[in-house]
Design an enzyme around this catalytic site. Structure first.
Site, PDB file in Angstrom:
ATOM      1  CG  HIS A 299       6.929   0.343   9.595  1.00  0.00           C
ATOM      2  ND1 HIS A 299       6.980   0.239  10.983  1.00  0.00           N
ATOM      3  CD2 HIS A 299       6.446   1.589   9.329  1.00  0.00           C
ATOM      4  CE1 HIS A 299       6.543   1.365  11.517  1.00  0.00           C
ATOM      5  NE2 HIS A 299       6.214   2.206  10.554  1.00  0.00           N
ATOM      6  CG  ASP A 300       5.972  -1.666   4.558  1.00  0.00           C
ATOM      7  OD1 ASP A 300       5.306  -0.832   3.915  1.00  0.00           O
ATOM      8  OD2 ASP A 300       5.568  -2.172   5.630  1.00  0.00           O
TER       9      ASP A 300
ATOM     10  CG  ASP B 100       3.991   0.087   1.510  1.00  0.00           C
ATOM     11  OD1 ASP B 100       3.779   1.033   2.299  1.00  0.00           O
ATOM     12  OD2 ASP B 100       3.450  -1.012   1.623  1.00  0.00           O
TER      13      ASP B 100
ATOM     14  CG  ASN C 283       0.426   3.501   4.177  1.00  0.00           C
ATOM     15  OD1 ASN C 283       0.242   3.548   5.395  1.00  0.00           O
ATOM     16  ND2 ASN C 283       1.392   2.791   3.624  1.00  0.00           N
TER      17      ASN C 283
ATOM     18  CG  ASP D 155      -0.248   0.066   2.546  1.00  0.00           C
ATOM     19  OD1 ASP D 155      -0.869   0.576   3.516  1.00  0.00           O
ATOM     20  OD2 ASP D 155       0.925  -0.366   2.639  1.00  0.00           O
TER      21      ASP D 155
ATOM     22  CG  PHE E 233      -2.266   1.476   9.415  1.00  0.00           C
ATOM     23  CD1 PHE E 233      -2.005   1.103   8.107  1.00  0.00           C
ATOM     24  CD2 PHE E 233      -3.309   2.360   9.655  1.00  0.00           C
ATOM     25  CE1 PHE E 233      -2.761   1.619   7.048  1.00  0.00           C
ATOM     26  CE2 PHE E 233      -4.074   2.878   8.619  1.00  0.00           C
ATOM     27  CZ  PHE E 233      -3.804   2.505   7.318  1.00  0.00           C
ATOM     28  CG  ASN E 234       0.199  -2.938   7.412  1.00  0.00           C
ATOM     29  OD1 ASN E 234      -0.258  -1.914   6.884  1.00  0.00           O
ATOM     30  ND2 ASN E 234       1.468  -3.296   7.294  1.00  0.00           N
TER      31      ASN E 234
ATOM     32  CB  THR F 203       4.480  -4.280   2.985  1.00  0.00           C
ATOM     33  OG1 THR F 203       4.088  -3.749   1.701  1.00  0.00           O
ATOM     34  CG2 THR F 203       5.602  -5.285   2.813  1.00  0.00           C
TER      35      THR F 203
END
Ligand code: RIB
Ligand code: CA
Length: 311
Positions: free
Chosen positions: A238-239, A18, A40, A13, A163-164, A123
């Site tokens: 993060h991703d 990402d 996102n 996303d 969030f995910n 992700t």
């Protein structure tokens, strides 16, 4: 692409982090395709951004768009982190065209059946993955596994939920209970991997348009983090850690754990419950929980990947 690189479908996303995951995947994996999901930003934006990043890399991989909303809940986005476009902070080129299809789920199913041993790397919210696993249970025995960014020992969208997972807890529950190999890169890991100012300068020092665009994106992303957090020095990127779990496993410490997703809680909806009890009654682990990363070495992987595509 070399034969020893893992083949993956990156379900994303974009999303600043990402975008970094796509770059690391393009450098170190055989990207069978990019699939997009709302998260996102709305699906139209995440799909546009995935195509733009794909184009900037000259990556020979299709982009298929997927779910524009969670399985049952209302869609939620994160413009407070990523901006209205989902990737604010740089002058981005126009995408070269539309997605190859709007059937990410069909692409995931067909591609995993035709390419046994591929990894699924979500992700973003896991709606596409959950739909694919529900429609094609045989995928469990055809894929090498799922390496996801999500969850962890604390939340970001709520005190309990990342969030995910929070966006689509029902889809995440399908993923965590699918029964095959699963690697979780949660917030307790990804907050160790911050785009600190010296690290962003390593990117900005690289030649070419890609590095310039990414430095701008990382500046924006880090500003939203440092302006909202007390003790963070830069955006948690993060991703790409969900990709590096497959390509650079030596950079991580991992524990086998039993993890479940809260799908009913009022205050805990979307929480990943990591069972850390030292009891024989604890069910067998369903997940490899990544607990530590060598952040400097992982950032070198990111910078080298950007340099590889910068010219
Ligand atoms: O909570 C962080 C996750 O949510 C990252 O994947 C970020 O891109 C957003 O999707
Ligand atoms: Ca994401």
């Amino acid at each position: 692409m070399s034969s020893d690189q893992p083949s993956i479908i990156l379900d994303c996303d974009p999303g600043h982090d990402d975008a970094i995951a796509i770059i690391v995947a393009a450098r170190h994996t055989n990207v069978l395709g990019l699939t997009t999901v709302a998260g996102n930003a709305p699906l139209s934006a995440t799909t546009r951004n995935a195509i733009i990043v794909r184009d900037l890399l000259g990556l020979d991989a299709p982009v298929h768009s997927g779910a524009e909303r969670p399985l049952i809940r209302e869609p939620k986005h994160a413009d407070y982190v990523h901006g209205k476009s989902g990737m604010d902070g740089a002058d981005l080129p126009e995408p070269s065209g539309p997605p190859a299809s709007t059937d990410a789920v069909g692409f995931i199913i067909d591609t995993c059946r035709a390419n046994e041993g591929a990894w699924l790397v979500p992700t973003g919210p896991m709606t596409n993955i959950g739909l694919a696993l529900r429609a094609a249970p045989d995928l469990k025995d055809r894929i090498a596994g799922i390496s996801l960014m999500g969850g962890g020992t604390f939340g970001n969208r709520t005190a309990a939920a990342e969030f995910n997972i929070w966006c689509d807890p029902e889809a995440a529950d399908i993923v965590f209970s699918y029964g095959g190999p699963l690697i979780m890169s949660g917030l307790d890991l990804t907050h160790q991997f911050q785009a600190l100012p010296p690290r962003i300068e390593m990117v900005r020092a690289l030649p070419g348009q890609l590095a310039h665009v990414l430095a701008g994106l990382l500046d924006f992303f880090s500003h939203t983090y440092t302006s909202r957090h007390h003790g963070i020095g830069g955006a948690a990127v993060h991703d790409p850690l969900a990709v590096m779990a497959l390509t650079h496993p030596h950079l991580f410490t991992v524990k086998n754990a039993h993890v479940e997703v809260e799908t009913d809680g009022v205050r805990t909806l979307g929480m990943t419950i990591i069972d850390q009890r030292d009891l024989k009654e604890v069910p067998p682990g369903n997940c490899e929980w990544q607990t530590h990363v060598d952040a400097d070495a992982a950032w070198d992987v990111v910078v080298e990947a950007i340099a590889h595509f910068s010219h």
